[in-house]
Motif scaffolding. Structure first.
Motif, PDB file in Angstrom:
ATOM      1  N   UNK A 172       0.684  -0.918   0.099  1.00  0.00           N
ATOM      2  CA  UNK A 172       0.110   0.349   0.103  1.00  0.00           C
ATOM      3  C   UNK A 172       0.961   1.421   0.209  1.00  0.00           C
ATOM      4  N   UNK A 173       0.626   2.199  -0.594  1.00  0.00           N
ATOM      5  CA  UNK A 173       1.451   3.361  -0.895  1.00  0.00           C
ATOM      6  C   UNK A 173       0.342   4.987  -0.827  1.00  0.00           C
ATOM      7  N   UNK A 174       0.765   6.022  -0.257  1.00  0.00           N
ATOM      8  CA  UNK A 174      -0.520   7.066  -0.692  1.00  0.00           C
ATOM      9  C   UNK A 174       0.722   8.047  -0.212  1.00  0.00           C
ATOM     10  N   UNK A 175       0.022   9.136  -1.343  1.00  0.00           N
ATOM     11  CA  UNK A 175       1.104  10.442  -0.980  1.00  0.00           C
ATOM     12  C   UNK A 175       0.074  11.739  -1.408  1.00  0.00           C
ATOM     13  N   UNK A 287      10.441   2.579  -1.361  1.00  0.00           N
ATOM     14  CA  UNK A 287       9.529   2.639  -2.065  1.00  0.00           C
ATOM     15  C   UNK A 287       9.355   1.775  -3.374  1.00  0.00           C
ATOM     16  N   UNK A 288      10.306   0.942  -3.153  1.00  0.00           N
ATOM     17  CA  UNK A 288      10.434  -0.089  -4.414  1.00  0.00           C
ATOM     18  C   UNK A 288      10.951  -1.260  -3.228  1.00  0.00           C
ATOM     19  N   UNK A 289      10.702  -1.472  -1.965  1.00  0.00           N
ATOM     20  CA  UNK A 289      11.136  -3.148  -2.179  1.00  0.00           C
ATOM     21  C   UNK A 289      10.004  -4.260  -2.383  1.00  0.00           C
ATOM     22  N   UNK A 290      10.900  -5.037  -2.459  1.00  0.00           N
ATOM     23  CA  UNK A 290       9.857  -6.140  -3.305  1.00  0.00           C
ATOM     24  C   UNK A 290      11.135  -7.330  -3.444  1.00  0.00           C
ATOM     25  N   UNK A 291      10.760  -8.521  -2.576  1.00  0.00           N
ATOM     26  CA  UNK A 291      11.570  -9.737  -2.197  1.00  0.00           C
ATOM     27  C   UNK A 291      11.490 -10.688  -2.859  1.00  0.00           C
ATOM     28  N   UNK A 292      11.129  -9.964  -3.990  1.00  0.00           N
ATOM     29  CA  UNK A 292      11.539 -11.200  -5.948  1.00  0.00           C
ATOM     30  C   UNK A 292      10.996 -10.294  -6.824  1.00  0.00           C
ATOM     31  N   UNK A 293      12.066 -10.883  -8.299  1.00  0.00           N
ATOM     32  CA  UNK A 293      11.960  -9.767  -9.342  1.00  0.00           C
ATOM     33  C   UNK A 293      10.807  -9.776  -9.956  1.00  0.00           C
ATOM     34  N   UNK A 294      11.353  -9.361 -11.147  1.00  0.00           N
ATOM     35  CA  UNK A 294      10.467 -10.096 -12.165  1.00  0.00           C
ATOM     36  C   UNK A 294      10.112 -11.976 -12.454  1.00  0.00           C
ATOM     37  N   UNK A 341      15.627  -5.189 -17.351  1.00  0.00           N
ATOM     38  CA  UNK A 341      16.155  -5.229 -16.150  1.00  0.00           C
ATOM     39  C   UNK A 341      15.250  -3.621 -15.654  1.00  0.00           C
ATOM     40  N   UNK A 342      15.554  -3.227 -14.313  1.00  0.00           N
ATOM     41  CA  UNK A 342      15.572  -2.233 -13.322  1.00  0.00           C
ATOM     42  C   UNK A 342      15.487  -1.914 -12.154  1.00  0.00           C
ATOM     43  N   UNK A 343      16.413  -1.189 -11.589  1.00  0.00           N
ATOM     44  CA  UNK A 343      16.869  -1.016 -10.070  1.00  0.00           C
ATOM     45  C   UNK A 343      15.575  -0.903  -9.413  1.00  0.00           C
ATOM     46  N   UNK A 344      15.992  -1.641  -8.013  1.00  0.00           N
ATOM     47  CA  UNK A 344      15.552  -0.656  -6.985  1.00  0.00           C
ATOM     48  C   UNK A 344      15.598   0.551  -6.273  1.00  0.00           C
ATOM     49  N   UNK A 345      16.468   0.545  -5.182  1.00  0.00           N
ATOM     50  CA  UNK A 345      17.050   1.575  -4.323  1.00  0.00           C
ATOM     51  C   UNK A 345      17.944   2.203  -4.882  1.00  0.00           C
TER      52      UNK A 345
END
Length: 447
Positions: A172-175, A287-294, A341-345
């Protein structure tokens, strides 16, 4: 839970269909609920509630790859999606390096910080949205708040493949944000502020109002400065935009395509020894936390540049296989897209200089860049942007600056660094972290 079960049933159906067709595949299914508000002239101008789902498949058959997606979970639509992907694959070039290679991965992003209970009701959110505009226009010389709003998102992702992988992620996120347009004595200036969080109570509407207004007010009387080279410090949002424009320098996919200028530079000095850049899978509050990639591989940290030396690029299984190196688990793919290919933080490590040392003497602080992506050549590194900011001395702003152009070469610029401060900051999106960095010389065209 019912929606999640429907997604899982759709995934199982797709994987069974792919297997029956003698192919392998991975599937990404997304479900999201979104809510946004905007104000105009003291009333709600937008009240939008949306929800959606999409499922996408990447098929591999006879070393040929293609993707397809569907927004319907109806079995007929899913069958058509799979059949379209397999048909498209027949017309693609053979690629032995792109395979479904993540085997029996069972990962969930089990972090309570990224999925917290909603602690604000609709009335509170409406009040916040209205207060953003009202807070701006109530200030002296504020003509309007042309861009303002509140938004929140609740998202769930399931990734699975024909090799037994099944991974899940929820967040969940909000701004909220507000831009102030100030008009005085025939001059105009505009700037904005943004606040983000994982729950409503973390949002700071007053920061959005005051930061944007104060910055716009400070820039209002800005004018060009003398044309010459200046030492430059970018605000973090500007530095994030600049690094984003040249993001391909970290990409193994760009290297595979032959367009990454650092393709053959592993082990070479590419930046100042003061610079260390790491792609971090987890950083508190990120805000780019994810335990696994795509693809389903467990995400991890990768040091890209260590004390100025290029240590690694970001790779998925495809690019890693192409180069015959280790996968860094940076696969990036949406349900509607192909493998990338993408970065996280992105984290630029703190230096040893105090803020006082970093801001000693005269320098130009750039707070706004215009036309960043159109003015940047990511391959050559050359850039030229319109900019605004402040001429500073010993950490104090002494003159507002507008109507200038900043130009240079990104790959040269990061080699010429005078100081890196020892305080780490993050941008609005909480995906770019860096200290203050003082670049030795950039060309400024003014008067």
């Amino acid at each position: 839970m019912a929606d999640q079960n429907k997604l899982q049933q759709a995934i199982d159906h797709v994987l069974e269909r792919v297997t029956q067709k003698g192919a392998s595949a991975d599937v990404i299914a997304n479900r999201s609920n979104n809510f946004s508000l905007k104000a105009n002239n003291g009333e709600l101008d937008e009240y939008k509630v949306t929800s959606g789902q999409v499922i996408g498949v990447r098929v591999v058959k006879d070393q040929r790859v293609a993707t397809s997606y569907s927004e319907s979970l109806d079995p007929t639509s899913l069958n058509l999606m799979v059949d379209n992907a397999l048909l498209n694959a027949e017309y693609s070039q053979q690629d032995p390096h792109q395979t479904i290679s993540c085997i029996d991965s069972k990962i969930s992003t089990d972090l309570s910080e990224i999925y917290q209970d909603d602690d604000g009701d609709v009335d509170q959110k409406i009040a916040l949205a209205l207060s953003l505009e009202q807070g701006v226009v109530s200030k002296p010389d504020a003509k309007s708040a042309p861009y303002n709003g509140f938004a929140e998102s609740d998202a769930h992702v399931i990734l699975a493949n024909t090799q037994g992988t099944l991974c899940q992620h929820s967040e969940r996120s909000t701004y909220c944000y507000a831009y102030s347009l100030i008009e005085k004595d025939g001059k105009q200036a505009m700037h904005g502020g943004m606040s983000s969080g994982r729950k409503f109570s973390e949002l700071d509407a007053n920061y959005c109002i005051n930061y944007g207004y104060d910055m716009a007010s400070a820039l209002l009387d800005g004018s060009p400065i003398a044309t010459k080279q200046y030492s430059v410090i970018f605000t973090l949002s500007s530095l994030s935009s600049l690094f984003g424009a040249f993001g391909m320098f970290t990409s193994g996919q760009a290297a595979m395509k032959g367009i990454n200028p650092w393709r053959d530079a592993i082990g070479s000095q590419v930046a100042s020894p003061l610079i260390t850049i790491t792609d971090k899978a987890y950083i508190e509050g990120g805000f780019s936390i994810k335990a696994f990639d795509s693809e389903g591989f467990a995400t991890r940290d990768t040091i890209l540049v260590g004390e100025g030396q290029l240590n690694s690029l970001l790779h998925n299984s495809h690019t890693a296989s192409y180069f015959g190196i280790e996968n860094t688990a940076n696969a990036s793919r949406s349900a509607k897209g192909g493998l990338g290919v993408g970065s996280r933080h992105t984290v630029i490590s703190e230096g040893v200089n105090s803020i006082a040392d970093t801001t000693a003497g005269e320098y130009l602080e750039l707070v706004e860049l215009q036309g960043v992506h159109s003015g940047a050549d990511a391959i050559s590194g050359d850039f030229s942007f319109g900019a605004s900011g402040f001429l500073c001395r010993d950490g104090q702003r002494i003159q507002a600056v507008r109507g200038i152009t900043v130009a240079g070469n990104f790959y040269q610029m990061i080699k010429e660094i005078d100081a890196v401060s020892n305080v780490l900051e993050h941008d609005y999106n909480r995906s770019f972290y860096a200290p203050k960095i003082r670049f030795a010389r950039l060309n400024i065209a003014g008067k």
